[in-house]
Write a protein that holds these residues in place. Structure first.
Motif, mmCIF file in Angstrom:
data_model
loop_
_atom_site.group_PDB
_atom_site.id
_atom_site.type_symbol
_atom_site.label_atom_id
_atom_site.label_comp_id
_atom_site.label_asym_id
_atom_site.label_seq_id
_atom_site.Cartn_x
_atom_site.Cartn_y
_atom_site.Cartn_z
ATOM 1 N N THR A 46 0.838 -1.189 0.000
ATOM 2 C CA THR A 46 0.000 0.000 0.000
ATOM 3 C C THR A 46 0.882 1.250 0.000
ATOM 4 N N PRO A 47 0.309 2.376 -0.401
ATOM 5 C CA PRO A 47 1.100 3.609 -0.499
ATOM 6 C C PRO A 47 1.782 3.992 0.813
ATOM 7 N N ASP A 91 -1.352 -1.642 -12.414
ATOM 8 C CA ASP A 91 -2.684 -1.791 -13.012
ATOM 9 C C ASP A 91 -3.047 -3.264 -13.172
ATOM 10 N N LYS A 94 -3.813 -4.679 -9.665
ATOM 11 C CA LYS A 94 -5.142 -4.241 -9.213
ATOM 12 C C LYS A 94 -6.240 -5.027 -9.908
ATOM 13 N N SER A 100 -11.574 -6.642 -3.967
ATOM 14 C CA SER A 100 -10.732 -6.081 -2.921
ATOM 15 C C SER A 100 -10.707 -4.565 -3.044
ATOM 16 N N ASN A 101 -10.532 -3.908 -1.940
ATOM 17 C CA ASN A 101 -10.411 -2.452 -1.961
ATOM 18 C C ASN A 101 -8.959 -2.021 -1.784
ATOM 19 N N VAL A 102 -8.039 -2.818 -2.315
ATOM 20 C CA VAL A 102 -6.614 -2.527 -2.219
ATOM 21 C C VAL A 102 -6.313 -1.233 -2.961
ATOM 22 N N THR A 103 -5.557 -0.365 -2.313
ATOM 23 C CA THR A 103 -5.129 0.884 -2.933
ATOM 24 C C THR A 103 -3.671 0.748 -3.344
ATOM 25 N N LEU A 104 -3.427 0.921 -4.631
ATOM 26 C CA LEU A 104 -2.064 0.949 -5.154
ATOM 27 C C LEU A 104 -1.919 2.222 -5.966
ATOM 28 N N ASP A 105 -0.924 3.006 -5.628
ATOM 29 C CA ASP A 105 -0.703 4.297 -6.278
ATOM 30 C C ASP A 105 0.702 4.317 -6.873
ATOM 31 N N THR A 108 3.290 6.427 -4.982
ATOM 32 C CA THR A 108 3.723 6.183 -3.606
ATOM 33 C C THR A 108 3.738 4.719 -3.164
ATOM 34 N N SER A 109 3.252 3.802 -3.985
ATOM 35 C CA SER A 109 3.301 2.381 -3.620
ATOM 36 C C SER A 109 4.646 1.788 -4.020
#
Length: 120
Positions: A46-47, A91, A94, A100-105, A108-109
């Motif tokens: 995660t970020p 991408d 994801k 899933s509500n995984v946040t990948l940026d 910052t990830s």
């Protein structure tokens, strides 16, 4: 690699990694997910700042511990991934994590590509 290791790399997701602490020089073991994208292996998170990532940047050699369908300790190397390749891989990761509500940026990830170290 043995057939059981090849199958685990294809089907499993949860592993442990042991990195070398960038400040202490001591081994640090954590649980984390790995991902396979286009036949290549990646670890992300995660970020934000992550100690495991900073450790791998300082010392790219680490141990990739399979622990789900089989058990094996694989010597590995981590290479940070940046730029357009990072966006493409995140991408794909994801898209593979449905429901899933995984946040990948991409900004910052952390993201590293895993390759297998040569063993004697």
């Amino acid at each position: 690699m043995t057939p059981s290791i090849e199958q685990a790399l294809k089907d499993d997701r949860v592993i442990d990694i042991t990195t070398i602490g960038r400040k202490t020089g001591e081994p640090r073991r954590i649980e984390i997910w790995f991902h396979r994208v286009d036949g290549r292996y990646y670890i992300t998170g995660t970020p934000g700042a992550r100690s495991w990532y900073a450790n791998l940047v300082a010392t790219p050699e680490f141990t990739f511990h399979l622990k789900q369908s089989t058990r094996a300790d694989l010597p590995a190397l981590a290479t940070p991934v940046e730029g357009a390749e990072k966006i493409r891989v995140l991408d794909a990761i994801k898209a593979s994590i449905t429901g899933s509500n995984v946040t990948l940026d991409p900004a910052t990830s952390p993201l590293v590509e895993v390759t297998w170290a040569e063993t004697a």
